[in-house]
Design an enzyme around this catalytic site. Structure first.
Site: not given
Length: 572
Positions: A256, A291
């Protein structure tokens, strides 16, 4: 110097080691099964070895206050109480056919992102496992679990975890999660975990009280920044990642917001993690997805498999809906031109100067097409709308089927969101479970302020702190079984074609950027070349292409006459 190990670990002959980094503490002891044991402190580390067994409660008593283990594998009851000793070595991985799981190559990846708590009405690993045979029959080859690290409260998206190595107990025990992974692999489905290492959640995180040096002075958008320049901190997160791989036989991670993992260097930690994961042969490929909102190719050049490619979603959304609020604004000038650029080179922003919107990214057209994870929506884009609307709810089934086919038949790695494979229109609103009324009110006000500033209609917005917000997010069973069956058949047909014709092409290697022309303002003619052939696609997204593609392997509508249609030809 040998790296110190965080947390509790079995050694030999019934002995366990317990270690914690608490540099601000004056005294630390272990409270194990109700008995206190002194710990030895050196350079901020506190350690003890003692007899123990799986299933015992333990805490670290730090300057007289009991704290859970930040590297706990499970808790007795919530994030505030004692931790539990867990020995992952006792799980039977043999099952019914996945005992010698060898993984799947990344070029076969068709990803389904799921949130365990809302994936089924029961919201558990065990219930989720029951749906795996159906997914495998459609052609899903990889599950991406939204974060499962334990957070305070009963429900939430998972991005506010505070015990990074403990599965959230509402979903099941550690062995329940292992059983889910085993069941998926028995169906030929790889499992990757969305792992959050850039911040901790706001409730139930006690590390600052005894290790303030764990944090940096620069915050993230979601909480205090983490001091990745410290070896102790890097060791904590590296050990957590390796532990998930080895204790749960995972096939990789989606990491993330790695742009918020800052260590004062050119992402030294990200390279260190990559090398640590690849240093061991686990008998299966480990897939690593990032990401990274910067749109840089650097980590993929270094060896990471792929990145979430929000550019595809964002330009598609603007082109189809006309919405230009928030992060959609930078694509509002000419979304169809941006869409053509994305189809040809992977992403829309490659460092071009966009005037008032500035420059973003760097050229990425040299990367393999599989290095771009394309999706028509994810939890992020759906959940950050007041009512959690899916794109399909905004554009309708006819358009939805066309973009579904385009996603699954382009050479990029496709990712679906739970229920998308059956055309679900179930919303996925934001939901969380703060510990008290004051924090619940703060969340409600914060959401209304943020979304209201973007011009959204906030009437009838679900209560983000109410249990029905998560309940309404479950896409199964479908309210219209016949419609769901038609969508499932479409997904199966598309993925059969992808598996049989496109994956073999990917393995021959691409021959450079795609060729994309626009016969009309809202129509595209694309060709992606490979050493072994090509994928050709006519795609009408508001105006006909103008002529039909002959000898097509797949068609939906008539691209010569219909405003929304697709035709694909695969040559080898």
């Amino acid at each position: 110097m040998t790296e110190r190990t965080w947390g509790a670990r079995p050694l030999q002959d019934g002995r366990w080691g317990f270690d914690i980094w608490a540099p601000a503490a004056k005294t630390v002891s272990l409270v194990l099964d109700g008995q206190e044991r002194a710990m030895t402190g050196t350079d901020g580390w506190w350690s003890v070895q003692t007899s123990a067994a799986p299933g015992l409660a333990y805490s670290f008593r730090i300057d007289g206050t009991d704290r859970p283990d930040p590297a706990a594998r499970a808790q007795v009851n919530g994030v505030d109480g004692p931790s539990l000793t867990v020995d992952a070595g006792g799980f039977d991985w043999r099952g019914d056919g996945a005992g010698d799981w060898a993984g799947r190559p990344f070029d076969e990846a068709v990803i389904l992102e799921i949130h365990v708590g809302s994936f089924t009405p029961e919201g558990t690993f065990a219930a989720a496992a029951q749906r795996l045979p159906e997914l495998a029959s459609l052609g899903i080859t990889m599950i991406e679990l939204m974060p499962v690290s334990q957070f305070q409260g009963r429900w939430g998206w998972g991005y506010d975890g505070v015990l990074i190595r403990a599965p959230h107990p509402a979903y099941g025990t550690p062995d329940d999660m292992r059983a889910f992974v085993r069941a998926a692999q028995e169906q030929g489905i790889a499992v990757i975990l969305d792992l959050v290492m850039n911040h901790f959640g706001p409730f139930g995180n006690y590390i600052p009280s005894y290790a303030p040096d764990f944090y940096s002075s620069v915050p993230t958008p979601w909480g205090d920044g983490i001091a990745f320049e410290r070896a102790e901190v890097r060791g904590f997160f590296r050990q957590a990642a390796l532990g998930w791989l080895d204790e749960y036989r995972l096939d990789g991670f989606r990491l993330d917001a790695v742009h918020q993992i800052r260590d004062g260097s050119e992402q030294h930690f990200m390279h260190e993690l990559l090398h640590a994961i690849h240093a061991a042969d686990r008998g299966r490929p480990i897939h690593l997805i990032c990401e990274d909102e910067r749109n840089l190719p650097d980590l993929r050049d270094a060896g990471y498999d792929a990145e979430w490619n929000d550019d595809w979603h964002n330009v598609l959304h603007v082109a189809l809906t006309g919405e230009t609020q928030g992060y959609y604004e930078r694509y509002g000038d000419d979304p169809f031109a941006d869409l053509a650029h994305t189809m040809a080179r992977g992403q829309a922003d490659e460092g071009q100067d966009k005037g008032d919107h500035g420059a973003r990214g760097a050229p990425a057209g040299h990367l393999p097409w599989t290095a771009f994870i394309n999706s028509n929506h994810t939890h992020d884009q759906i959940g950050n709308r007041p009512h959690g609307d899916r794109l399909l709810s905004l554009v309708g089934d006819d358009t939805g089927r066309v973009i579904h086919a385009a996603l699954l038949l382009m050479p990029f790695t496709p990712m679906l969101f739970q229920g998308e494979e059956i055309g679900s229109t179930a919303p996925f609103p934001f939901f969380c479970d703060p510990p008290d009324d004051r924090m619940r009110d703060a969340v409600r006000k914060g959401r209304r302020k943020e979304l209201g500033a973007l011009g959204y209609d906030l009437s009838d917005m679900p209560d983000p702190c109410g249990p029905t917000a998560m309940d309404m997010a479950c896409p199964y069973p479908a309210p219209d079984p016949d419609r769901a069956a038609r969508w499932a058949a479409l997904t199966r047909d598309l993925l059969t074609l992808r598996r049989g014709r496109i994956v073999p092409l990917l393995r021959t290697g691409d021959t450079g950027p795609g060729e994309v022309s626009r016969p009309c303002a809202k129509a595209f003619r694309a060709r992606w070349g490979f050493a072994g052939g090509a994928i050709e696609m006519d795609l009408a997204l508001g105006s006909p292409v103008g002529e039909a593609l002959d000898r097509a392997d797949f068609t939906l509508g008539n691209t010569a006459t219909d405003p929304f249609a697709i035709s694909v030809r695969i040559t080898a």
